[in-house]
Every structure is written in C-alpha cells, then in structure tokens.
Design a protein around this motif. Structure first.
Motif, PDB file in Angstrom:
ATOM      1  N   GLU A  16       0.595  -1.555   0.230  1.00 54.79           N
ATOM      2  CA  GLU A  16       0.008  -0.007   0.059  1.00 54.79           C
ATOM      3  C   GLU A  16       0.592   1.452   0.196  1.00 54.79           C
ATOM      4  O   GLU A  16       0.287   2.513  -0.761  1.00 54.79           O
ATOM      5  N   GLU A  17       2.306   1.157   0.832  1.00 53.87           N
ATOM      6  CA  GLU A  17       3.424   2.844   0.581  1.00 53.87           C
ATOM      7  C   GLU A  17       3.693   2.579  -0.570  1.00 53.87           C
ATOM      8  O   GLU A  17       4.180   3.810  -0.780  1.00 53.87           O
ATOM      9  N   LYS A  18       4.130   1.014  -1.092  1.00 54.93           N
ATOM     10  CA  LYS A  18       4.548   1.816  -2.415  1.00 54.93           C
ATOM     11  C   LYS A  18       3.444   1.615  -2.959  1.00 54.93           C
ATOM     12  O   LYS A  18       3.973   2.771  -3.738  1.00 54.93           O
ATOM     13  N   ALA A  34       1.607   6.089  -7.237  1.00 58.40           N
ATOM     14  CA  ALA A  34       0.458   7.071  -7.427  1.00 58.40           C
ATOM     15  C   ALA A  34       0.775   8.871  -7.017  1.00 58.40           C
ATOM     16  O   ALA A  34       0.114   9.511  -7.970  1.00 58.40           O
ATOM     17  N   LEU A  35       1.858   9.041  -6.173  1.00 59.06           N
ATOM     18  CA  LEU A  35       2.278  10.100  -5.808  1.00 59.06           C
ATOM     19  C   LEU A  35       3.175  10.812  -6.873  1.00 59.06           C
ATOM     20  O   LEU A  35       3.032  12.120  -7.281  1.00 59.06           O
ATOM     21  N   SER A  36       3.875   9.449  -7.108  1.00 62.14           N
ATOM     22  CA  SER A  36       5.208  10.721  -8.570  1.00 62.14           C
ATOM     23  C   SER A  36       4.341  10.788  -9.446  1.00 62.14           C
ATOM     24  O   SER A  36       4.405  10.897 -10.444  1.00 62.14           O
ATOM     25  N   ALA A  37       3.623   9.445 -10.103  1.00 63.30           N
ATOM     26  CA  ALA A  37       2.529  10.146 -11.235  1.00 63.30           C
ATOM     27  C   ALA A  37       1.563  10.884 -11.364  1.00 63.30           C
ATOM     28  O   ALA A  37       1.446  11.538 -12.329  1.00 63.30           O
ATOM     29  N   ALA A  38       1.305  11.350 -10.485  1.00 58.26           N
ATOM     30  CA  ALA A  38      -0.064  13.172 -10.248  1.00 58.26           C
ATOM     31  C   ALA A  38       1.566  13.613 -10.126  1.00 58.26           C
ATOM     32  O   ALA A  38       0.501  14.930 -11.180  1.00 58.26           O
ATOM     33  N   VAL A  40      -4.343   6.958  -1.874  1.00 58.56           N
ATOM     34  CA  VAL A  40      -4.100   7.284   0.127  1.00 58.56           C
ATOM     35  C   VAL A  40      -5.691   6.484   0.681  1.00 58.56           C
ATOM     36  O   VAL A  40      -4.936   6.260   2.141  1.00 58.56           O
ATOM     37  N   ASP A  41      -6.846   5.744   0.218  1.00 61.66           N
ATOM     38  CA  ASP A  41      -6.892   5.390   1.084  1.00 61.66           C
ATOM     39  C   ASP A  41      -7.032   3.850   1.710  1.00 61.66           C
ATOM     40  O   ASP A  41      -7.359   3.716   2.660  1.00 61.66           O
ATOM     41  N   ALA A  42      -5.989   3.168   0.873  1.00 61.06           N
ATOM     42  CA  ALA A  42      -5.505   2.070   0.798  1.00 61.06           C
ATOM     43  C   ALA A  42      -4.742   2.301   2.462  1.00 61.06           C
ATOM     44  O   ALA A  42      -4.411   1.232   2.956  1.00 61.06           O
ATOM     45  N   ILE A  95       1.761  13.630  -0.090  1.00 62.81           N
ATOM     46  CA  ILE A  95       0.763  14.152  -0.110  1.00 62.81           C
ATOM     47  C   ILE A  95      -0.357  15.654  -0.141  1.00 62.81           C
ATOM     48  O   ILE A  95      -0.234  15.593  -0.548  1.00 62.81           O
ATOM     49  N   ARG A  96       0.557  15.945   1.300  1.00 61.41           N
ATOM     50  CA  ARG A  96       0.513  17.772   1.736  1.00 61.41           C
ATOM     51  C   ARG A  96       0.757  18.466   0.614  1.00 61.41           C
ATOM     52  O   ARG A  96       0.910  19.435  -0.254  1.00 61.41           O
ATOM     53  N   ALA A  97       2.031  17.696  -0.270  1.00 60.84           N
ATOM     54  CA  ALA A  97       2.935  19.244  -0.792  1.00 60.84           C
ATOM     55  C   ALA A  97       2.305  18.510  -2.521  1.00 60.84           C
ATOM     56  O   ALA A  97       2.106  19.601  -2.953  1.00 60.84           O
TER      57      ALA A  97
END
Length: 699
Positions: A619-621, A626-630, A657-659, A684-686
């Motif tokens: 889940e953290e991976k 997902a953050l990098s892709a976003a 994020v939910d997971a 996430i915040r950044a």
C-alpha cells in the motif's frame, strides 16, 4: 387583528418629512419599538411600518394584555461565609436579612439564594413608557427645534396616535419649553389640501381606510406602483415609453400622498441639448420622468407627479411646470452652447487648479500619470496605445465645463459629446465617457479596448496613490470609494478576459508618482493584492464561489493574474464538490494533521524525499508510485493552465490514499520506517498544495 390579542397603532403626524429620510425612518420606528417590546418581555405576531410625506405609522398585532410574571433568582455566598460577603450579597439583592433568602444544597455546598417574584404589568402601561422613549432616541439624520420647544424632531410635530386595543394610551411626549406636552390621541388628518379636516380612528384597518377616503395612500409600495403604472399609461397614450428611473420613483413616492401623474411638453429648441443633460436637469431639479420614443431616444415630453387633483384636470399644474422647465433648460442650453466654443484640449491646463488630493497632487498631474499607465495597459491588451493616451489626456477636461459644473452627474458623458463634436476618434470619445465605469455592480462594464485601458489606468492610479499614503478603507468607512475602484478593476479584467500582471501594474502606477513620502512599491503591491483578494471574494460569492477556495488559491502566493486565478478556483470548486475530491480533502487533512503533530512532537520537519528502499508494504509502495505519477501528470497540465485536467490527475490519488490509511501503521516501531512514512504523508500534502493550499479549504 389576532383573536383576544390587542393591536398597537402608532402615528407621528408632522410637517413634510424629507423624502430621502422616510423609508429609513419607518424601518427605525419598527426596529426601536420592537426592540423595546422584546426587552420588556412582550411578544407579538407581526409589525408593519409605513411612511408618507407627513406621517410615520406602525401597527403591531398580537400583543398580550399584560407582561408575564417573572421569577428572578440570585445565587449568593456559601452558608457560613464571612459577614462582609453576606452583607454585600444582601445589598446587591435589595434585601435586609438572610431570613428573606432560601438555602439550597447545590451539590457543591449549601448556598444562599435571593428569590424575587415580579408581577406582570399591564401592557398599556409599558407602551406608554416605550413610545416617548423611542421618540427621544429617534436617529434622524437631521432634526430641528421649533417654537419654544427644546425637543428635536425632523419637522414640527402636530399629533401622536397611540392606540392599544382600540383605546388611547395614557401618555404624552414632552416637547419642552412653553410648548409643553403633546398628549397621545386617536385623531389625525388627511391630505393637506384635499381633506384637511381631522378625524378619529379605532384600529389600523379603520385608520388605513379613512386615510384613503381622505386622499392619502398610506402604503409606500402602493404609491410607487400607482405612480409607475399611471406614468406608463400616459406614455403609452403618446406612443412613448417611460424611461426607467427607480431612484426617482423612490423619491417621488416620498413627495406625494395622493399621486396624480400628468404629461408636459419640452420645447423643441432644447432638444439639441444632450439628452443626459435634459434628463439630469429634469430629475434633479424638478423630479420629472423622461419619456422615450420607439428608438429609445428622448422624446419632447415629460411626466410630472402632482400631489393633488384639480378641477381643470391638471392643466394649470402642467403649464406651470413647463414654464419652470423652460427656465431650467434655457440655462442648460446656454452652458452647452458656451462649452462648445472651447476645445477639450485647451481646457486640460485648467485641471492644474483642481486638487485631486493634498498628498497626491492635482487632477492635471493625475491625467499625466494615467496617460502613461493607459498606454502601457493598451499595449498589454492589444489596444491602440496612441488612442488610449489621447483619451487619458482629455478624460478629465469636461470637469471645467459649465455643464458639468452645473450637473456633475454627467461628467465623462459630456466629454464624449464635446470630443465627437471636435472630430476626435470615436474610440477616444467613448473612452472619455466610459473611464469612470463600472460605477457599481449594476453599472455596465466597458468592453472597447481603449475604454478598458483608460478605465483600468484611472482606477489603478487612484488605488495605488491612496494606499501609498496609507489612506486605506477601514471598517465601513471608504471615503475615496477604493472598494468600488477595486471591484471595478476586477470586473474590467474578468469580463474582458484580460491576462494582466496586477503586481507589475501596481508598481508601474507607483512609479508614475513623483510625490515624496510614499510607502515602498513592494509594500503597496502586497497590501493591494490582499485588498483585491477580499474584493474578489465578494465578487465570486455573488457567483456562488466559496470564499475559502479563493483563500486557498491566493495562499499559493505570486498569483496576480485574475483570469488564471478564477479558472483555478472554479476547477477547485468542482473538484472539492465531487465525491473523490471531498474524500481526498479529508485524507489531506488527516495526513497533514498527523505530520504536523509528529513534527511538533519530534521537533523536526518531515519534508525530505521518501526513501523507496524503506517502503515495505504494497500500500505504501502504491501510494508512492501514485504520488510520483500524479506529480508528473499535474506539472505540465498546470503549466498549460489545464486546471480541470490537473484536478482529475489528483483525483486518482483517492484509492491509494484510502488503502494506505486502511492498511499501513504510520507510527511503526522502527524509527526509520516511521520517519519514511511521515515523509510519504508529507508528500501527499506537497503534491496537493501545488494546486492550492488545501489547508485553507473548509471541510
């Protein structure tokens, strides 16, 4: 009238109350009386206030016959307290002995209680006290004394109706001096000329009906509707239409108790004077309504509203008004003819004799600054810079004309007429007329490029100048109409879709001033951007946009392109209004709160990059990926100002994020795993804060 619930009727009958004060006075009467009723424990079903030129009236329905009995308790000191404390309590409660008190166990000890039973009073007694108190507190903008009296009222007061349940209240209002007291009664008078005799009333229904029989239309809204309907009917008989003028309609309704509309004629020799001058002269001095032909052009007719009915059907009234109007318009025509003998450009030098502001120089100096700024804005928006410079030069010249001296309302408009008459470029003439616009939310906004450039330059110069000398709006006070100027700039930019750098324009306007003692340009620009943020919230609120979203975008800093800002705000509003956006916002707040708490506890930041090697759970991976892709997807979209696409990219973070929050323990026992997971939450915040400061968004 409510069953078994008496009605209160009040009327203050006086000489003519200024029209501009009547509606506010009716509201004040209702407010003051109802506040005092409530303060005395009196409830009521309804309250209705009215005003005419000679009277203020109030009817309140559903009042009780008596005020309720009241039991008041006051807690005192603990039993066994020092004598001094007990004595102080007895004195404050108006008692002489502890025998008059009760002792109660409150669970925290036994205390003395003073109990007072207050019997209710007859409502009539309370009202007899309330009415003169209200009259003494009445907030007239201007008031006067008359005769030998010492009390002030808007105009000499003749009688007071004060009926409760049909009976006259026992009481009076002391006028002071030898005039003595004006007793409450049940009589009033109708129309000054048509029905001058006194008559008595028993209730509000009786009062209103007898007033109508005595040629008084009590209801202001009814008078306005009658004036408008009668004027429109007269216009239609002439094949014309009534020129809309809500302000004049409001004023005329305060000048008549029995409105009678009549049509008059304007001499043809005056019809070459600009219609704005004719209309302004008629409405300002004579309170006449203008009429328009089928093309929307002013017709040589007007409507006057008389306050009486005459045997000749109003012929003498019309003739008298036509005679007075001829004298008024003769002056206007003379001024118009004289003004055209001097060119606008030759008047510009006279602006040096008019002070714009003691610290900001003359109007001539303002014109020079606006010329420079208007040319710069024109180049930025693709307008004719030479035309903008010329329009700015001539924009204030009509201030020293005779017509504008007599009718300040037509400044700018007259400049257009003079400019066209002198053969100026029509775009220049239009810009002269429109450079004050928009004057308010209901005013039209210029769209012609040259007009827009000059209007923006004029308002920017004013705002920067007053902010530089620290003359900013405070609370409800805004003597230089700076809020209106800012709202005008916002409308000019947004409605015309202009891509302008406001900070750069603030600094350019600041640099055009040569007066000393100014605040630094950077500080003025910063203060003005904050000021514009507040004004923008007002504008967008009317469009249904939330203020916190404007805050969230402004908080990013460096955003002074209002068109881009608005696009970002609207995309953000759509995003947070969706299920994905709302859930992601909640996740953002959760992540942000965890990081903030842990940073405070640990005394260090977790803004560092995530170490992929320390990501142990799927889940953290997944979240890291997902953050990098976003981020990779959002950056080019942001650069292209595709804010909707950016929000869609962020929405894809919801699942990972939910997971993460479902499966991953952030505060792991291993220090390095814990720190890495906090960095992941910080990311996430950044990632979200690249679009807007999500911490400013309300849940």
């Amino acid at each position: 009238m409510s069953v078994n619930m008496p009605e209160l009727l009040i009327e203050f009958f006086s000489e003519e109350i200024p029209a501009r004060m009547q509606a506010r006075a009716a509201d004040d009467l209702k407010r003051l009386v109802t506040e005092k009723l409530t303060a005395n424990g009196l409830t009521f079903a309804s309250a209705e206030a009215h005003s005419t030129p000679r009277r203020l009236a109030l009817v309140i329905d559903g009042l009780p016959e008596r005020t309720a009995d009241v039991r008041e308790e006051k807690k005192g000191p603990r039993v066994g307290s020092p004598e001094q404390a007990v004595a102080g309590f007895l004195k404050s409660a108006g008692l002489t002995s502890l025998d008059q008190c009760e002792q109660r166990d409150t669970g925290k000890g036994v205390f003395y209680f003073a109990v007072a039973e207050k019997k209710g009073r007859a409502t009539a007694e309370v009202l007899a006290e309330i009415i003169p108190a209200v009259m003494g507190d009445f907030p007239w903008p201007k008031s006067m004394r008359w005769g030998t009296g010492t009390v002030r009222w808007v105009r000499p007061l003749h009688s007071i109706i004060a009926l409760f349940g049909g009976a006259v209240l026992e009481g009076s209002f002391d006028l002071g001096g030898a005039q003595g007291k004006l007793a409450f009664g049940n009589s009033t008078r109708g129309h000054r000329f048509l029905s001058p005799d006194a008559f008595t009333v028993e209730s509000f229904a009786d009062y209103k009906a007898k007033l109508r029989a005595a040629h008084v239309v009590l209801d202001r809204a009814e008078r306005k509707a009658k004036i408008k309907a009668d004027a429109e009917a007269l216009a239609a008989q002439e094949g014309l239409t009534l020129s809309p003028d809500d302000g004049l309609l409001e004023e005329v309704a305060g000048l008549v108790e029995w409105p009678v509309a009549l049509v008059g004629t304007i001499d043809e020799k005056f019809m070459d004077v600009p219609s704005e001058v004719l209309i302004t002269s008629m409405r300002t001095h004579q309170k006449y309504f203008a009429l328009l032909d089928k093309t929307g052009t002013m017709a040589p007719r007007f409507v006057v509203v008389a306050n009486t009915v005459t045997a000749d059907g109003g012929k003498a009234i019309v003739a008298g008004n036509e005679r007075v109007l001829r004298a008024r318009l003769s002056d206007a025509k003379f001024f118009w003819d004289q003004d055209r003998k001097t060119k606008l450009e030759d008047r510009v030098s006279k602006l040096g004799a008019i002070t714009f502001h003691a610290k900001l120089g003359t109007v001539a100096e303002k014109v020079t600054r606006v010329q420079v700024l208007a040319a710069e804005i024109a180049r930025a928006i693709g307008a004719d810079a030479d035309a903008a410079t010329r329009a700015a030069l001539l924009s204030k010249a009509d201030l020293v004309t005779e017509v504008v001296g007599e009718f300040p309302e037509v400044q700018g408009i007259m400049g257009r007429y003079y400019a066209l008459g002198e053969g100026e470029n029509p775009a220049v003439a239009e810009a002269i007329a429109e450079h004050y616009k928009p004057l308010g939310p209901s005013d039209s906004c210029p769209t012609a490029p040259v007009s827009v450039a000059v209007a923006l330059a004029d308002k920017l110069d004013t705002l920067v100048g007053f902010f530089a000398i620290d003359e900013k709006p405070t609370g409800s006070k805004d003597p230089y109409a700076l809020r209106r100027a800012a709202l005008g700039i916002i409308r000019l930019i947004l409605e015309n879709g202009l891509r302008l750098n406001l900070t750069q324009l603030f600094k350019a306007a600041h640099g055009a001033y040569s007066v000393g003692g100014f605040a630094a340009a950077d500080g003025v620009a910063t203060d003005l951007m904050a000021f514009f943020a507040d004004r923008l919230k007002v504008t967008l609120r009317d469009q249904g946009v939330r203020h916190d979203l404007v805050d969230a975008v402004f908080a990013l800093g460096g955003e002074d392109d209002l068109v881009r800002l608005l696009a970002r705000v609207k995309a953000l509003q759509t995003f947070v209004g969706s299920e994905e956006g709302a859930n992601l916002l909640a996740a953002y707040k959760r992540a942000s709160n965890i990081v903030r708490i842990e940073e405070k506890k640990d005394g260090k930041s977790y803004d560092q990059p995530v170490d992929p090697a320390l990501l142990t759970l799927a889940e953290e991976k997944d979240l890291y990926g997902a953050l990098s892709a976003a981020g990779e997807t959002a950056r080019p979209l942001l650069a292209k100002e595709d804010f909707t696409g950016t929000m869609a990219a962020l929405a894809r973070l919801r699942g990972p994020v939910d997971a993460f929050f479902d499966k991953v323990t952030v505060n792991a026992e291993q220090a390095d795993l814990r720190a890495n997971r906090l960095r992941l939450l910080s990311q996430i915040r950044a990632t979200l804060n690249a679009v807007a400061d999500f911490s400013r968004i309300e849940g």
